[in-house]
Design an enzyme around this catalytic site. Structure first.
Site, PDB file in Angstrom:
ATOM      1  CG  HIS A 129      35.324 -17.829 -30.911  1.00  0.00           C
ATOM      2  ND1 HIS A 129      36.240 -16.809 -30.824  1.00  0.00           N
ATOM      3  CD2 HIS A 129      34.160 -17.262 -31.316  1.00  0.00           C
ATOM      4  CE1 HIS A 129      35.634 -15.664 -31.139  1.00  0.00           C
ATOM      5  NE2 HIS A 129      34.376 -15.918 -31.444  1.00  0.00           N
ATOM      6  CD  GLU A 131      38.531 -13.917 -27.117  1.00  0.00           C
ATOM      7  OE1 GLU A 131      37.528 -13.340 -27.569  1.00  0.00           O
ATOM      8  OE2 GLU A 131      38.805 -13.986 -25.902  1.00  0.00           O
ATOM      9  CB  THR A 171      36.941 -11.183 -24.389  1.00  0.00           C
ATOM     10  OG1 THR A 171      36.753 -11.465 -25.778  1.00  0.00           O
ATOM     11  CG2 THR A 171      38.410 -11.078 -24.056  1.00  0.00           C
ATOM     12  CB  SER A 274      30.863  -8.022 -34.680  1.00  0.00           C
ATOM     13  OG  SER A 274      30.060  -9.134 -34.358  1.00  0.00           O
TER      14      SER A 274
HETATM   15 FE1  SF4 Z   1      35.789  -8.443 -28.442  1.00  0.00          FE
HETATM   16 FE2  SF4 Z   1      34.817  -5.951 -28.556  1.00  0.00          FE
HETATM   17 FE3  SF4 Z   1      35.157  -7.096 -26.218  1.00  0.00          FE
HETATM   18 FE4  SF4 Z   1      37.285  -6.361 -27.666  1.00  0.00          FE
HETATM   19  S1  SF4 Z   1      35.783  -4.995 -26.728  1.00  0.00           S
HETATM   20  S2  SF4 Z   1      37.046  -8.279 -26.565  1.00  0.00           S
HETATM   21  S3  SF4 Z   1      36.530  -6.781 -29.742  1.00  0.00           S
HETATM   22  S4  SF4 Z   1      33.742  -7.760 -27.830  1.00  0.00           S
END
Ligand code: SF4
Length: 319
Positions: A129, A131, A171, A274
């Protein structure tokens, strides 16, 4: 002929989070400031609809900086990037804007802090991924060990009780699965260092709680999102485990398998962080076109999170 009745349970919160809102606004504002084309490294957020809408405004999506011409500005996606990427942009004198979500940047700072204290670092996340690649790329090669499961946590071979070991997480993981991995880590290393507050972000946590709240009451759950969106895929898994085995991902209304709705009287609908609300509306409209729909919203919490824009792009909009 009267149509079949269908109850839709609409999970709240769902859809866009503050990090996605910010990343999209960064691209739009960069287009206003610099003019088209503006280059974006990787999908700004994992959703084709969002990407195509920005392409229509003049954004060009590329996978690596080598594909960006010297004169063009480039934006880094919300998932974060390895350190080598801004370094390379600077070396090439590119104008760049970092749209990394502040909650991902927070994890980057955590790994740097642990590294500066000489700790071995474990990242709980999914291999491949972006991230995860961005977080691993904050430190020299080999400084972070990636694990995904409690079995991998139990198999770690670092000596000691964990006084010199720390963990962080992606996250957008499943809150429950991650708790199992952390428990296994703490069993193995009772003195391991971890974040004061979860690395799993508020948006992921809230969307999982919201889908859990409807899962036991729905015959089928539609999660609007993309297959490469980690938090959307986790919503499908969480919904299945929380009592709705018929839970599935749909990118658009056209993905719905209508044969599955023949025996269904209650459908749950949610969306990954998203996925834009317009796609949720499209799904609801498609259901309304076939059924006599009764719509119920089920809210578990109210979100009020907003992230500041980078200074260069803040201020009143041009258009
Ligand atoms: Fe990802 Fe949205 Fe969480 Fe930020 S707030 S870590 S962009 S899911």
């Amino acid at each position: 002929m009267s149509r079949k009745e269908l109850t839709i349970l609409l999970a709240e919160p769902r859809g866009f989070c503050a990090g996605v809102d910010r990343a999209i606004e960064i691209v739009e504002r960069a287009l206003e400031k610099y003019g088209a084309p503006v280059y974006v490294r990787h999908e700004i957020v994992h959703n084709r609809y969002v990407v195509e809408a920005l392409e229509n405004k003049g954004a060009v999506f590329v996978e690596e900086l080598d594909d960006v011409p010297l004169s063009a500005p480039v934006i880094f996606s919300a998932h974060g990037v390895p350190k080598r990427v801004p370094q390379e942009a600077e070396r090439r004198n590119l104008t760049y804007v970092d749209a990394t979500c502040p909650l991902v940047s927070k994890v980057h700072r955590e790994v740097e802090r642990h590294y500066s204290k000489g700790r071995k670092i474990i990242l709980i996340g999914h291999a491949g991924h972006p991230e995860v690649e961005g977080s691993i790329g904050q430190l020299p090669h080999g400084a972070i060990r990636l694990i995904e499961t409690p079995e991998e946590a139990r198999a770690l071979d670092f000596p000691g009780e964990g006084e010199n070991i720390a963990y962080v997480t992606q996250t957008t993981l499943s809150v429950d699965d991650t708790t199992d991995v952390i428990d296994a880590l703490r069993d193995r290393y009772p003195r391991i260092h971890g974040p004061k507050q979860e690395d799993i972000c508020y948006a992921t946590t809230n969307r999982q709680q919201a889908v859990k709240a409807i899962a036991g009451h729905a015959d089928l759950i539609l999660v609007v999102g993309a297959p490469n969106s980690s938090n959307s895929m986790r919503l499908v898994e969480v919904a299945r485990r929380a009592g709705c085995p018929q839970s599935m991902l749909v990118q658009r209304a056209s993905d719905i398998d209508w044969s599955l709705l023949e025996q269904v009287s209650t459908v749950g609908v949610t969306a990954g962080a998203s996925a834009p609300e317009i796609l949720v509306e499209e799904v609801i409209d498609a259901l309304k076109a076939r059924f006599d729909v009764h719509l119920e919203s089920r809210r578990v919490t109210t979100e009020n999170v907003h992230f500041k824009l980078p200074r260069d792009l803040a201020g009143p909009r041009v258009a």
